[in-house]
Every structure is written in structure tokens, then in C-alpha cells.
Design a protein around this motif. Sequence first.
Motif, PDB file in Angstrom:
ATOM      1  N   SER A  11       0.939  -1.087   0.108  1.00 36.94           N
ATOM      2  CA  SER A  11       0.079   0.021  -0.019  1.00 36.94           C
ATOM      3  C   SER A  11       0.945   1.116   0.112  1.00 36.94           C
ATOM      4  N   ALA A  12       0.270   2.470  -0.145  1.00 33.70           N
ATOM      5  CA  ALA A  12       1.040   3.482   0.163  1.00 33.70           C
ATOM      6  C   ALA A  12       2.087   3.573   1.274  1.00 33.70           C
ATOM      7  N   ARG A  13       3.255   3.896   0.841  1.00 27.07           N
ATOM      8  CA  ARG A  13       4.378   3.884   1.851  1.00 27.07           C
ATOM      9  C   ARG A  13       4.045   4.944   3.012  1.00 27.07           C
ATOM     10  N   PRO A  14       4.130   4.337   4.183  1.00 19.02           N
ATOM     11  CA  PRO A  14       3.828   5.169   5.547  1.00 19.02           C
ATOM     12  C   PRO A  14       5.069   5.795   5.613  1.00 19.02           C
ATOM     13  N   ASP A  15       4.873   7.027   6.654  1.00 22.54           N
ATOM     14  CA  ASP A  15       6.078   7.666   7.099  1.00 22.54           C
ATOM     15  C   ASP A  15       6.409   6.994   8.513  1.00 22.54           C
ATOM     16  N   LEU A  16       7.639   6.298   8.078  1.00 22.84           N
ATOM     17  CA  LEU A  16       8.170   5.546   9.323  1.00 22.84           C
ATOM     18  C   LEU A  16       9.760   5.953   9.632  1.00 22.84           C
ATOM     19  N   VAL A  17      10.146   6.002  10.727  1.00 23.58           N
ATOM     20  CA  VAL A  17      11.486   6.496  11.050  1.00 23.58           C
ATOM     21  C   VAL A  17      12.077   5.161  11.868  1.00 23.58           C
ATOM     22  N   SER A  48      -3.708  -1.893  14.117  1.00 26.70           N
ATOM     23  CA  SER A  48      -2.709  -2.234  12.932  1.00 26.70           C
ATOM     24  C   SER A  48      -3.541  -2.262  11.744  1.00 26.70           C
ATOM     25  N   GLU A  49      -2.703  -2.157  10.595  1.00 29.16           N
ATOM     26  CA  GLU A  49      -3.292  -2.198   9.366  1.00 29.16           C
ATOM     27  C   GLU A  49      -2.297  -2.888   8.291  1.00 29.16           C
ATOM     28  N   PRO A  50      -3.105  -3.659   7.362  1.00 29.61           N
ATOM     29  CA  PRO A  50      -1.996  -4.434   6.222  1.00 29.61           C
ATOM     30  C   PRO A  50      -1.256  -3.426   5.362  1.00 29.61           C
ATOM     31  N   LEU A  51       0.139  -3.696   5.321  1.00 30.78           N
ATOM     32  CA  LEU A  51       1.086  -3.004   4.620  1.00 30.78           C
ATOM     33  C   LEU A  51       1.606  -3.380   3.291  1.00 30.78           C
ATOM     34  N   VAL A  52       1.906  -4.810   3.594  1.00 28.20           N
ATOM     35  CA  VAL A  52       2.399  -5.594   2.535  1.00 28.20           C
ATOM     36  C   VAL A  52       1.845  -6.989   2.196  1.00 28.20           C
ATOM     37  N   ALA A  53       1.448  -7.410   1.244  1.00 32.49           N
ATOM     38  CA  ALA A  53       0.779  -8.732   0.853  1.00 32.49           C
ATOM     39  C   ALA A  53       1.547  -9.417  -0.234  1.00 32.49           C
ATOM     40  N   PHE A  54       2.068 -10.589   0.090  1.00 31.45           N
ATOM     41  CA  PHE A  54       2.666 -11.492  -0.631  1.00 31.45           C
ATOM     42  C   PHE A  54       1.892 -12.490  -1.539  1.00 31.45           C
ATOM     43  N   ASP A  91       2.469   0.573  18.781  1.00 27.66           N
ATOM     44  CA  ASP A  91       2.759  -0.048  20.198  1.00 27.66           C
ATOM     45  C   ASP A  91       1.728   0.980  21.107  1.00 27.66           C
ATOM     46  N   LEU A  92       1.964   0.674  22.493  1.00 24.31           N
ATOM     47  CA  LEU A  92       1.033   1.502  23.253  1.00 24.31           C
ATOM     48  C   LEU A  92       1.373   2.829  23.545  1.00 24.31           C
ATOM     49  N   ASN A  93       2.773   3.318  22.833  1.00 23.53           N
ATOM     50  CA  ASN A  93       3.109   4.900  22.968  1.00 23.53           C
ATOM     51  C   ASN A  93       2.959   5.234  21.350  1.00 23.53           C
ATOM     52  N   ASP A  94       2.084   4.497  20.534  1.00 27.08           N
ATOM     53  CA  ASP A  94       1.949   4.930  19.157  1.00 27.08           C
ATOM     54  C   ASP A  94       3.228   4.905  18.268  1.00 27.08           C
ATOM     55  N   VAL A  95       3.957   4.282  18.794  1.00 30.83           N
ATOM     56  CA  VAL A  95       5.251   3.921  18.067  1.00 30.83           C
ATOM     57  C   VAL A  95       4.983   2.983  16.891  1.00 30.83           C
ATOM     58  N   PRO A  96       5.158   3.139  15.589  1.00 27.00           N
ATOM     59  CA  PRO A  96       5.019   2.131  14.485  1.00 27.00           C
ATOM     60  C   PRO A  96       6.193   1.155  14.436  1.00 27.00           C
ATOM     61  N   PHE A  97       5.564  -0.262  14.323  1.00 26.88           N
ATOM     62  CA  PHE A  97       6.663  -1.170  13.999  1.00 26.88           C
ATOM     63  C   PHE A  97       5.936  -2.354  13.115  1.00 26.88           C
ATOM     64  N   LEU A  98       6.605  -3.172  12.383  1.00 22.65           N
ATOM     65  CA  LEU A  98       6.291  -4.122  11.552  1.00 22.65           C
ATOM     66  C   LEU A  98       6.092  -5.407  11.701  1.00 22.65           C
ATOM     67  N   ALA A 217      14.480  -6.085  23.364  1.00 24.50           N
ATOM     68  CA  ALA A 217      15.304  -5.755  22.209  1.00 24.50           C
ATOM     69  C   ALA A 217      15.146  -4.466  21.499  1.00 24.50           C
ATOM     70  N   SER A 218      13.826  -4.126  21.407  1.00 18.81           N
ATOM     71  CA  SER A 218      13.350  -3.056  20.732  1.00 18.81           C
ATOM     72  C   SER A 218      12.891  -1.867  21.264  1.00 18.81           C
ATOM     73  N   ASP A 219      12.829  -1.716  22.575  1.00 21.43           N
ATOM     74  CA  ASP A 219      12.299  -0.541  23.290  1.00 21.43           C
ATOM     75  C   ASP A 219      10.661  -0.316  23.031  1.00 21.43           C
ATOM     76  N   LEU A 220      10.104  -1.326  22.489  1.00 26.65           N
ATOM     77  CA  LEU A 220       8.471  -0.990  22.056  1.00 26.65           C
ATOM     78  C   LEU A 220       7.927  -1.282  23.384  1.00 26.65           C
ATOM     79  N   ALA A 221       6.632  -0.843  23.576  1.00 28.65           N
ATOM     80  CA  ALA A 221       5.880  -0.644  24.499  1.00 28.65           C
ATOM     81  C   ALA A 221       4.870  -1.603  24.122  1.00 28.65           C
TER      82      ALA A 221
END
Length: 303
Positions: A11-17, A48-54, A91-98, A217-221
Motif C-alpha cells: 500500500s502507500a508507503r507510511p511515514d516511518l523512522v 494495525s493495518e495491512p501494509l504488504v501482501a505476498f 505500540d502502546l506509545n503509538d510507535v510504529p513497527f512491522l 530488544a526493541s524498546d517497544l511498549a
Amino acid sequence: MQDPRSLFTTSARPDLVRPVLVQALDGFVDAGSGRRLAAEHLLNALDSEPLVAFDVDQLLDYRSRRPEMTFTTDHWSGYAAPDLAVHLVRDLNDVPFLLLHGPEPDVQWERFIAAVGILVADLDVRLVIGLNAIPMGVPHTRPPQVIAHGSPPELVADYPKWLPTIQVPASVGNLLEYRLGEAGTPACGFAVAVPHYLAQLDYPDAAHTLLNCVARASDLALPTDALEHAAQVVRDDVDKQVARSEEIATLVHGLERQYDDMTAGRGSGLMTDGSRLPTADELGAEFERYLSGWTDTDEDPSK
């Protein structure tokens, strides 16, 4: 090799850091459904939302793992199409991950891994974390142990080293970690040791442990309270079954002594002489009623 990009659509590339990618592919050993429960919990408990479909038609052997269809009275009313995808999760702090999840490819492993590598580069992924759950001779009455591995090894330097050099059947997830390490992309994995006598049961303690490793390992909440509660329910129920059988209690106590020796540095690690461990058949007979009865419970360990 055909162009790996033709294996997926995005889908459209999200704004990720520099996000983290968690991979939890089905198909390899998943004792206690730890990996599956962890992935389902992330998707159910977080936005969550779908980003890539194989394109699964290029990757799966339907005859080896036939999808389910639903028949209603006189017609086919549904088809559970396999879904191999990457979801964007917050995550719980609105930090995006895949989250890469779905069935492990049956074919074209190297091409699939190349495709994931392209996504890792395109999305500027900073770390890939793999999840596994394996049956081991450990008791349910002790904290779960984790076999950690990574490239570079500094990623998991704080974890004990439980295993010597061994050879095991390959999986796409482990090969992905290996290939990413070769390419210089940080990648690690965690395999939680699940009591082998409970390996066929949904064992939420495994999922709880894996998500704690991911968070570390990731500092995700990540939300884990529901899994922790479900894990305690299972432990309490297993304890009741153990208390009803002197034979099974003796076997579990033997595993406890072995575990305590191992964690105190007196044992030889998680890989021990099989003659010291009760067999799955020995424990399986005692737990047969328990395992069949658990499906009637109202608890849902994945939520």
C-alpha cells in the motif's frame, strides 16, 4: 532468480523512522503455539493495518497445507485463503513497527528472503526480530528459558548461552536472520523453551515470554497483561493435574531438579542426556484428559 519484487504488493508507503520488524512465520516448530499466540495478540491488542501482501500462489504448496473451506447444507460458503503479509502495528506509545506473519513459504525461500530484504531496505528497518517456541525438557513450574541468537552477537549478549554447536532443520525465519546478518542488517531471534509435555497445548506463557524479549530488544511498549493472566490460569490448572498423580508429580520434580542444576551452573544446559528426561509418551498419558478438557474452558489465552 526472478525479480523478488514481483512476490509482493504494498500500500502507500507510511511515514516511518527506522522501524523494527518482528517476524512470526507459521510452519516450523511452534511448541505451545507460542509464536502464533504472540502474533495474534499483537494484532488483536494493538492498532494495525495491512501494509504488504505476498503472492501466496507463488510460495505455498496447497496440497501439503490445504486451506479450509466451509460447506453449508448444499453449497460451499467460505474459503480461508492463506494470508502472508506485513502489518503496520502501533505500540502502546503509538510507535510504529512491522509484523511479518502468515504461513512459511514452501518454495522459493531465497527469493522470498530477497523480497523481505528489499522491504527492509526500502522501509529503513533498523532491526529484525524472529520468534520461535521449541519443546524442551523443562518444567512448567519454573520461569521459561530463552535461547537467544543474533547477528551481530552483541544484540543478545545479555542472554545466557544454553546450547553448544548443533545442527537443526532449517526454517525460513532462521535463514532470513542468517542472510540479513551476512548483509550487515542487525537481526536476532528468540526461541522460548516450552515444557515438552505441554507442547500440544496453547501455552500463553511462551507468548508472554517472547513479547517481553521483543520489548527488551526493541524498546517497544507491548501489552502483555492478558497473556500473563492466561499463563497463570494454565499453570494453576496444570498444577491441579499434577497434584492428582504421584507419577506425574515425580516426573515434574525430576525436571525441576534438572532445571535448578542448570540455572545454578551445575548442569550441561538445555540440551541434556535424553535418558534423564521423561518421554513425551510417559507424560502424555497422564495429561491426556487435561489436554482434551482444556478446549472446553472459557479462557482464550490469545487475548
